[in-house]
Enzyme design. Structure first.
Site, PDB file in Angstrom:
ATOM      1  N   GLY A 196       1.457   0.109  -5.305  1.00 26.68           N
ATOM      2  CA  GLY A 196       1.263  -1.567  -5.165  1.00 26.68           C
ATOM      3  C   GLY A 196       0.814  -2.109  -3.457  1.00 26.68           C
ATOM      4  O   GLY A 196       0.496  -1.091  -2.772  1.00 26.68           O
ATOM      5  N   GLU A 210       0.858  -1.002   0.140  1.00 27.02           N
ATOM      6  CA  GLU A 210       0.188   0.457  -0.416  1.00 27.02           C
ATOM      7  C   GLU A 210       1.126   1.044   0.014  1.00 27.02           C
ATOM      8  O   GLU A 210       0.558   1.895   1.127  1.00 27.02           O
ATOM      9  CB  GLU A 210      -0.842  -0.350   1.359  1.00 27.02           C
ATOM     10  CG  GLU A 210      -2.117  -1.184   1.253  1.00 27.02           C
ATOM     11  CD  GLU A 210      -3.331  -0.891   2.066  1.00 27.02           C
ATOM     12  OE1 GLU A 210      -4.236  -0.360   1.622  1.00 27.02           O
ATOM     13  OE2 GLU A 210      -3.487  -1.152   3.155  1.00 27.02           O
ATOM     14  N   HIS A 211       1.115   0.844  -0.948  1.00 27.17           N
ATOM     15  CA  HIS A 211       2.351   2.131  -1.074  1.00 27.17           C
ATOM     16  C   HIS A 211       3.247   2.327  -2.615  1.00 27.17           C
ATOM     17  O   HIS A 211       2.949   1.546  -2.985  1.00 27.17           O
ATOM     18  CB  HIS A 211       3.606   2.582  -0.064  1.00 27.17           C
ATOM     19  CG  HIS A 211       4.373   1.657   0.048  1.00 27.17           C
ATOM     20  ND1 HIS A 211       4.672   0.658   1.036  1.00 27.17           N
ATOM     21  CD2 HIS A 211       6.344   1.260  -1.365  1.00 27.17           C
ATOM     22  CE1 HIS A 211       5.498  -0.390   0.814  1.00 27.17           C
ATOM     23  NE2 HIS A 211       6.196   0.371  -0.483  1.00 27.17           N
ATOM     24  N   ALA A 212       3.772   3.407  -3.250  1.00 26.03           N
ATOM     25  CA  ALA A 212       4.400   3.635  -4.741  1.00 26.03           C
ATOM     26  C   ALA A 212       5.882   4.489  -3.912  1.00 26.03           C
ATOM     27  O   ALA A 212       6.009   5.071  -2.770  1.00 26.03           O
ATOM     28  CB  ALA A 212       3.871   4.712  -4.928  1.00 26.03           C
TER      29      ALA A 212
END
Lengths: 157, 157
Positions: free
Chosen positions: B117, B70-72
């Site tokens: 992602g 849960e980040h890019a």
């Protein structure tokens, strides 16, 4: 195999030396966190990862009776990390042997060039990650231990 | 999650495209051999490995209900390979989503910079290896999806 079998967790002991006294072969401590939401292990350049890998391979589903590895590399560096289950990894100069029970992802085994390596006693669920410093090169492998001993004897001290 | 769930084995189908049509996110086929003496998977530069990793991390023992990632990243490239068990990995541009069921070590998911992602539905025995193109840099993370969308909207087309 000759000599004592070291458990990799032994590295957690105060005063334990990571050096296996085998021409630079050593255990490497990775940063690890175990939380209710999962287990995380990290290796990075300057913090456990001795080189930037240009190849990796993963070995699993090995019958317990099998021995894998049994070769040395002329130039390649390798880092072995057992990510699940356990495996016994050995390093040798062709004369003396060191065996390590790799049983947690937080400890890797660094195998320098011109050190013989073999792995055995894979547990059923074992997943062994090998990070390699270079691409595959058939000419870099020494698969015969007598050839290995002969090449070592010609190395400068 | 939105859209269909692709199984990574689908890549074995003739004519299947590895491109996830998400700004360069793609599946990567590794060389794999399954033999009675074990299963071997190899990735190397020029053959599945898109960069020489300077960091890796391994995630295991994740409860099935948990969502991770849960980040890019602004610059970092990542390659996700599920070495045991299975996990669902998603990529997104903040608008569209692609989900892949990573269930074999022979298929990796390449996540380029500026692609969101997340991973979920870890199976009990799942071991997820993430290879990263650079060392840890807190400033490289985007953890808020609105910030991510805003930064993307300022990117050149």
């Amino acid at each position: 195999m000759n000599g004592e079998l070291r458990a990799s967790r032994w590295l957690a002991d105060p005063g334990a030396s990571p050096d296996l006294e085998m021409d630079g072969a050593r255990l490497v401590k990775m940063h690890g966190v175990v939380e209710p939401r999962g287990r995380l292990t990290v290796g990075e350049m300057g913090r456990g990862l001795p080189f930037a890998p240009r190849r990796y391979f993963v070995i699993s589903q090995v019958p317990r009776t099998d021995i894998r590895g049994e070769h040395a590399h002329r130039r390649l560096q390798q880092l072995l990390v057992c990510l699940a289950g356990s495996v016994v990894a050995e390093v040798s100069d062709g004369r003396r042997w060191r065996a390590v029970h790799l049983d947690c992802p937080e400890v890797g085994l660094y195998v320098p060039p011109m050190v013989w390596g073999a792995q055995h006693d894979y547990s059923r669920e074992a997943v062994l990650l090998v990070l390699a410093s270079d691409e595959y090169d058939a000419a870099d492998y020494i698969r015969d231990i007598d050839t290995f001993r002969a090449e070592r004897s010609r190395m400068k001290p």
